[in-house]
Design a protein around this motif. Sequence first.
Motif, PDB file in Angstrom:
ATOM      1  N   MET A   1       0.849  -1.160   0.000  1.00  0.00           N
ATOM      2  CA  MET A   1       0.000   0.000   0.000  1.00  0.00           C
ATOM      3  C   MET A   1       0.901   1.231   0.000  1.00  0.00           C
ATOM      4  N   THR A   2       0.435   2.264  -0.654  1.00  0.00           N
ATOM      5  CA  THR A   2       1.189   3.507  -0.718  1.00  0.00           C
ATOM      6  C   THR A   2       0.343   4.628  -0.122  1.00  0.00           C
ATOM      7  N   PHE A   3       0.938   5.356   0.808  1.00  0.00           N
ATOM      8  CA  PHE A   3       0.281   6.492   1.443  1.00  0.00           C
ATOM      9  C   PHE A   3       1.012   7.747   1.006  1.00  0.00           C
ATOM     10  N   VAL A   4       0.266   8.708   0.462  1.00  0.00           N
ATOM     11  CA  VAL A   4       0.848   9.964   0.008  1.00  0.00           C
ATOM     12  C   VAL A   4       0.222  11.092   0.813  1.00  0.00           C
ATOM     13  N   GLN A   5       1.080  11.859   1.459  1.00  0.00           N
ATOM     14  CA  GLN A   5       0.625  13.005   2.248  1.00  0.00           C
ATOM     15  C   GLN A   5       0.905  14.276   1.459  1.00  0.00           C
ATOM     16  N   SER A   6       0.162  15.306   1.759  1.00  0.00           N
ATOM     17  CA  SER A   6       0.458  16.585   1.127  1.00  0.00           C
ATOM     18  C   SER A   6       1.805  17.089   1.650  1.00  0.00           C
ATOM     19  N   ARG A  13       4.173  17.519  10.270  1.00  0.00           N
ATOM     20  CA  ARG A  13       4.223  16.404  11.210  1.00  0.00           C
ATOM     21  C   ARG A  13       5.558  15.671  11.211  1.00  0.00           C
ATOM     22  N   GLY A  14       6.468  16.091  10.361  1.00  0.00           N
ATOM     23  CA  GLY A  14       7.787  15.479  10.319  1.00  0.00           C
ATOM     24  C   GLY A  14       7.780  14.043   9.835  1.00  0.00           C
ATOM     25  N   ILE A  15       6.934  13.748   8.841  1.00  0.00           N
ATOM     26  CA  ILE A  15       6.858  12.401   8.291  1.00  0.00           C
ATOM     27  C   ILE A  15       7.197  12.444   6.809  1.00  0.00           C
ATOM     28  N   GLU A  16       7.512  11.289   6.259  1.00  0.00           N
ATOM     29  CA  GLU A  16       7.811  11.204   4.835  1.00  0.00           C
ATOM     30  C   GLU A  16       6.549  11.496   4.026  1.00  0.00           C
ATOM     31  N   ARG A  17       6.738  12.127   2.882  1.00  0.00           N
ATOM     32  CA  ARG A  17       5.584  12.462   2.050  1.00  0.00           C
ATOM     33  C   ARG A  17       4.966  11.215   1.429  1.00  0.00           C
ATOM     34  N   VAL A  18       5.789  10.270   0.988  1.00  0.00           N
ATOM     35  CA  VAL A  18       5.317   9.023   0.393  1.00  0.00           C
ATOM     36  C   VAL A  18       5.833   7.878   1.251  1.00  0.00           C
ATOM     37  N   ARG A  19       4.918   7.041   1.717  1.00  0.00           N
ATOM     38  CA  ARG A  19       5.285   5.878   2.525  1.00  0.00           C
ATOM     39  C   ARG A  19       4.678   4.645   1.899  1.00  0.00           C
ATOM     40  N   ARG A  20       5.519   3.636   1.710  1.00  0.00           N
ATOM     41  CA  ARG A  20       5.057   2.369   1.152  1.00  0.00           C
ATOM     42  C   ARG A  20       5.087   1.319   2.250  1.00  0.00           C
ATOM     43  N   VAL A  21       4.021   0.552   2.320  1.00  0.00           N
ATOM     44  CA  VAL A  21       3.892  -0.497   3.328  1.00  0.00           C
ATOM     45  C   VAL A  21       3.570  -1.798   2.609  1.00  0.00           C
ATOM     46  N   GLY A  22       4.353  -2.822   2.871  1.00  0.00           N
ATOM     47  CA  GLY A  22       4.097  -4.130   2.274  1.00  0.00           C
ATOM     48  C   GLY A  22       2.904  -4.788   2.945  1.00  0.00           C
TER      49      GLY A  22
END
Length: 92
Positions: A1-6, A13-22
């Motif tokens: 799954m891929t999560f994309v934040q603005s 929030r100090g998080i990665e803009r694009v996070r991939r989760v297997g």
Amino acid sequence: MTFVQSQRRSSKRGIERVRRVGWGDVLGASLALTRKGRPVVRVAVRGNPAPAHHRDDPFSVKLRRKDLQSAEGFVEDVNVEVNVRQRWRDHA
């Protein structure tokens, strides 16, 4: 799954803009409603405790009110996939 934040949300929030989760790390999904009735899909990920509020959760997505039915279907599909993969692991 891929999560994309603005860009704004990720930098705030100090998080990665694009996070991939297997799929192996996905534990399930849930649906909650905001006080204004907007659906929020939250995905539980192994090794990442879920914050109390969805705003602080990098694995949550807030949707429009009219997307409630789609959100319910998505949560159901994620949970079915997680359950199938768990059964495969149990039988292996």
